[in-house]
Write a protein that holds these residues in place. Structure first.
Motif, PDB file in Angstrom:
ATOM      1  N   ASN A   1     -11.304 -14.673 -13.244  1.00 50.96           N
ATOM      2  CA  ASN A   1     -11.822 -14.621 -11.729  1.00 50.96           C
ATOM      3  C   ASN A   1     -11.982 -13.243 -11.271  1.00 50.96           C
ATOM      4  OD1 ASN A   1     -12.778 -16.178  -9.755  1.00 50.96           O
ATOM      5  ND2 ASN A   1     -10.803 -17.407  -9.257  1.00 50.96           N
ATOM      6  N   LEU A   2     -10.957 -12.404 -11.652  1.00 50.95           N
ATOM      7  CA  LEU A   2     -10.996 -11.035 -11.259  1.00 50.95           C
ATOM      8  C   LEU A   2     -11.867 -10.200 -11.802  1.00 50.95           C
ATOM      9  CD1 LEU A   2      -9.323  -8.698  -9.441  1.00 50.95           C
ATOM     10  CD2 LEU A   2      -7.582  -8.615 -11.538  1.00 50.95           C
ATOM     11  N   VAL A   3     -11.924 -10.391 -13.206  1.00 50.97           N
ATOM     12  CA  VAL A   3     -13.093  -9.654 -13.999  1.00 50.97           C
ATOM     13  C   VAL A   3     -14.429  -9.852 -13.372  1.00 50.97           C
ATOM     14  CG1 VAL A   3     -14.112  -9.379 -16.218  1.00 50.97           C
ATOM     15  CG2 VAL A   3     -11.683  -9.401 -16.151  1.00 50.97           C
ATOM     16  N   MET A   4     -14.688 -11.078 -13.108  1.00 54.85           N
ATOM     17  CA  MET A   4     -16.049 -11.283 -12.510  1.00 54.85           C
ATOM     18  C   MET A   4     -16.287 -10.555 -11.158  1.00 54.85           C
ATOM     19  SD  MET A   4     -15.975 -15.355 -13.311  1.00 54.85           S
ATOM     20  CE  MET A   4     -17.586 -15.850 -12.433  1.00 54.85           C
TER      21      MET A   4
ATOM     22  N   VAL B   1     -24.565  -5.655 -21.899  1.00 59.44           N
ATOM     23  CA  VAL B   1     -23.747  -4.861 -21.077  1.00 59.44           C
ATOM     24  C   VAL B   1     -22.768  -5.550 -20.375  1.00 59.44           C
ATOM     25  CG1 VAL B   1     -24.266  -3.219 -19.327  1.00 59.44           C
ATOM     26  CG2 VAL B   1     -25.488  -3.111 -21.099  1.00 59.44           C
ATOM     27  N   ALA B   2     -23.094  -6.693 -19.901  1.00 62.23           N
ATOM     28  CA  ALA B   2     -22.384  -7.641 -19.069  1.00 62.23           C
ATOM     29  C   ALA B   2     -21.114  -8.101 -19.912  1.00 62.23           C
ATOM     30  CB  ALA B   2     -23.123  -8.652 -18.547  1.00 62.23           C
ATOM     31  N   ARG B   3     -21.368  -8.440 -21.249  1.00 64.37           N
ATOM     32  CA  ARG B   3     -20.621  -9.161 -21.837  1.00 64.37           C
ATOM     33  C   ARG B   3     -19.231  -7.883 -22.273  1.00 64.37           C
ATOM     34  NH1 ARG B   3     -24.185 -11.054 -25.994  1.00 64.37           N
ATOM     35  NH2 ARG B   3     -24.621 -12.999 -24.964  1.00 64.37           N
TER      36      ARG B   3
ATOM     37  N   HIS C   1     -19.607 -16.358 -18.361  1.00 61.49           N
ATOM     38  CA  HIS C   1     -19.205 -16.133 -16.841  1.00 61.49           C
ATOM     39  C   HIS C   1     -19.758 -14.616 -16.777  1.00 61.49           C
ATOM     40  CE1 HIS C   1     -16.758 -19.708 -17.088  1.00 61.49           C
ATOM     41  NE2 HIS C   1     -16.650 -19.590 -15.648  1.00 61.49           N
ATOM     42  N   PHE C   2     -19.627 -13.760 -17.850  1.00 63.84           N
ATOM     43  CA  PHE C   2     -19.918 -12.299 -17.627  1.00 63.84           C
ATOM     44  C   PHE C   2     -21.195 -12.126 -17.440  1.00 63.84           C
ATOM     45  CE2 PHE C   2     -15.587 -12.014 -17.887  1.00 63.84           C
ATOM     46  CZ  PHE C   2     -14.942 -11.747 -19.184  1.00 63.84           C
ATOM     47  N   VAL C   3     -21.871 -12.928 -18.399  1.00 59.38           N
ATOM     48  CA  VAL C   3     -23.404 -12.973 -18.389  1.00 59.38           C
ATOM     49  C   VAL C   3     -23.949 -13.445 -17.104  1.00 59.38           C
ATOM     50  CG1 VAL C   3     -25.445 -13.713 -19.554  1.00 59.38           C
ATOM     51  CG2 VAL C   3     -23.761 -12.824 -20.995  1.00 59.38           C
ATOM     52  N   LEU C   4     -23.486 -14.480 -16.543  1.00 63.43           N
ATOM     53  CA  LEU C   4     -24.089 -14.922 -15.545  1.00 63.43           C
ATOM     54  C   LEU C   4     -24.005 -13.956 -14.419  1.00 63.43           C
ATOM     55  CD1 LEU C   4     -25.272 -17.510 -14.182  1.00 63.43           C
ATOM     56  CD2 LEU C   4     -23.127 -18.814 -13.993  1.00 63.43           C
ATOM     57  N   VAL C   5     -22.824 -13.654 -14.149  1.00 61.18           N
ATOM     58  CA  VAL C   5     -22.311 -12.802 -13.029  1.00 61.18           C
ATOM     59  C   VAL C   5     -22.944 -11.471 -13.017  1.00 61.18           C
ATOM     60  CG1 VAL C   5     -20.651 -11.480 -11.665  1.00 61.18           C
ATOM     61  CG2 VAL C   5     -20.356 -13.871 -12.109  1.00 61.18           C
ATOM     62  N   GLY C   6     -23.157 -11.033 -14.229  1.00 64.13           N
ATOM     63  CA  GLY C   6     -23.662  -9.618 -14.644  1.00 64.13           C
ATOM     64  C   GLY C   6     -25.310  -9.809 -14.325  1.00 64.13           C
ATOM     65  N   ALA C   7     -25.951 -10.868 -14.664  1.00 66.00           N
ATOM     66  CA  ALA C   7     -27.367 -10.852 -14.627  1.00 66.00           C
ATOM     67  C   ALA C   7     -27.653 -10.851 -13.100  1.00 66.00           C
ATOM     68  CB  ALA C   7     -28.045 -12.362 -14.923  1.00 66.00           C
ATOM     69  N   GLY C   8     -26.776 -11.368 -12.186  1.00 62.34           N
ATOM     70  CA  GLY C   8     -27.177 -11.329 -10.873  1.00 62.34           C
ATOM     71  C   GLY C   8     -26.919  -9.703 -10.286  1.00 62.34           C
TER      72      GLY C   8
END
Lengths: 262, 224
Positions: free
Chosen positions: A200-203, A166-168, A152-159
């Motif tokens: 959810n909150l972290v995203m 870094v996202a992880r 989830h972190f990688v997916l949102v972070g890429a956006g």
């Protein structure tokens, strides 16, 4: 609870509330000294560590930066579903370094207002201006059952333009602030409700958005995580973000900057 | 878009039971018609691959719905989101179709295998956007599943020689199938390819427009 355990618990609670380390040492030392002199059990002298810590925080307070430029301005918002008016002429202006709470009865339009501010729903009338990047945490949903937290972190972070590592790392760090080890290998559907809401909150906060829209994000949180959440909110405020929180729980309203009642 | 495709693929691959069903579903179609006249099993396995993949796409589209708005807020463009999902579904489609191509090659040496490969490729290409398009138009899964069921059922019962059957998305499968199995003239191949490419373009457009409407930047919001 014996004296040492009580003092350790008090230290943890004060740290959770973001009390300065020097102040914490001073408070704990004073409490230890009093207990030693009086011989009283800690629970009967001061009550539960959490309650005493809360009283300390209320008296010590927290230094606030002055509010900055306008980050979110919702003007003259009207919305009806069918014949039922939900929002009538709502106005909301939140500046950098401010926390706004949206309160109201069930069905009063709190989530709808937040979704309008996020641009997910169109109002019948009115405009919203957002200065900077937007982060949104829905009341439920918003995650993928079969993906791991890291994914989830990688997916949102890429956006947001963040690399994978870094996202992880960013996601795991923010999860740790909510007392959650996000390096687990379990997909989201196997997380408890409260943990999933932490995800959810972290995203929502990944990539450091300037405006945070949070729709009762603490649902399912244990007491410690609930306290951690509000400490995050104050730290975001100190960092100059504009935060809007939909909340039913009124025990934090004295510390927010604006209250909008629908 | 690559990250969206990767994560969509991970979501599908983690559903082991679903993958197994997707893989074996067309086999049931193949074996059920293997005793019929030459090539019927080839026609039906292609329909089976199409049905399996479009069903997977329908549910993948539904599952993505809760995350897509926040991904859009995170900075993705709309075409990243549906494009990535399509890429993942096409990858799954190729993985499903490949063993059946091999099976047909070994079990049915008399058919035109190049044409059968073309049917499979067009089937995979059309199935993924078909499922996503139905999901876009009918967001509730039961309604979408029933419509997909009706499409595939009609595909099987309608006379392919009739003009009405050309309105169905997998008509090309039976047309090119006639060329591959009955060794007819190239007209069947050309009509089938044109139909397949036409439906591919149409369904892709429906998916793109549906996503653009659903994830549009609302006019009341100004990001400054």
């Amino acid at each position: 609870m014996n004296q040492d355990a009580w003092l350790t618990a008090l230290t943890d609670e004060l740290r959770r509330h973001g009390v300065d380390a020097g102040v914490t040492r001073h408070v704990v030392a004073e409490a230890a000294s009093h207990l030693s002199d009086s011989g009283e059990p800690a629970d009967s002298a001061f009550g539960a560590p959490s309650a005493y810590a809360r009283a300390v925080v209320d008296s010590v307070g927290r230094a606030r930066r002055p509010a900055g430029e306008v980050r979110l301005r919702a003007t003259d918002i009207y919305k009806r579903y069918g014949r039922r008016p939900v929002l009538s002429g709502v106005e909301l202006t939140v500046r950098a370094g401010q926390v706004a709470a949206i309160v109201g009865a069930n069905g009063s339009g709190k989530s709808t207002l937040l979704r309008i501010c996020a641009g997910l729903v169109s109002p019948d009338r009115g405009t919203v201006e957002v200065h900077g990047a937007l982060g949104y945490c829905p009341q439920d949903g918003g995650t993928s059952d079969f993906l791991l937290p890291d994914e989830h972190f990688v997916l949102v972070g890429a956006g947001r333009g963040l690399g994978r590592d870094v996202a992880r790392a960013d996601g795991r760090g923010r999860a740790a602030a909510l007392d959650w080890d996000a390096g687990t290998a379990r997909p989201a559907r196997q997380l408890s409700g409260g943990t999933r809401q932490k995800l959810n909150l972290v995203m929502a906060e990944l990539g450091d958005p300037d405006v945070m829209l949070l729709d009762e994000p603490y649902q399912g949180f244990d007491r410690g995580s609930y306290v951690d959440f509000w400490e995050r909110v104050w730290s975001w405020r100190d960092a100059g973000k504009a935060i809007v929180v939909v909340t039913h729980l009124l025990d934090r309203l004295d510390r927010v900057d604006l209250v909008v009642e629908l | 878009m690559r990250v969206v495709a990767e994560m969509a693929l991970r979501e599908i691959v983690r559903r082991r039971a679903v993958l197994l069903i997707l893989l074996l579903f067309p086999l049931a179609f193949y074996l059920s018609r293997r005793g019929d006249h030459l090539g019927q099993s080839v026609r039906f396995v292609c329909l089976g691959v199409g049905w399996a993949l479009s069903t997977a796409a329908l549910f993948a589209g539904g599952a993505a719905r809760s995350m897509e708005p926040r991904l859009r807020l995170s900075g993705y463009r709309t075409w990243h989101l549906f494009g990535g999902r399509l890429l993942a579904l096409w990858t799954v489609g190729v993985a499903i179709a490949a063993p059946y191509l091999l099976l047909i090659r070994l079990d049915q040496p008399q058919v035109r295998h190049g044409a059968v490969a073309l049917i499979m490729a067009l089937t995979v290409a059309v199935s993924a956007p078909l499922g996503l398009a139905i999901s876009a138009v009918l967001p509730r899964e039961l309604e979408g599943t029933l419509v997909l069921l009706a499409i595939v059922a009609l595909q099987m019962v309608m006379d392919p020689a009739g003009s009405a059957s050309r309105l169905l998305p997998f008509w090309f499968s039976r047309e090119i199938g006639t060329y591959a199995i009955d060794h007819t003239d190239g007209g069947y191949l050309n009509r089938g390819v044109a139909h397949g490419l036409g439906f591919f373009a149409l369904l892709l457009t429906v998916v793109a427009v549906g996503a653009a409407v659903r994830l549009r930047r609302r006019p009341h919001l100004r990001m400054l």
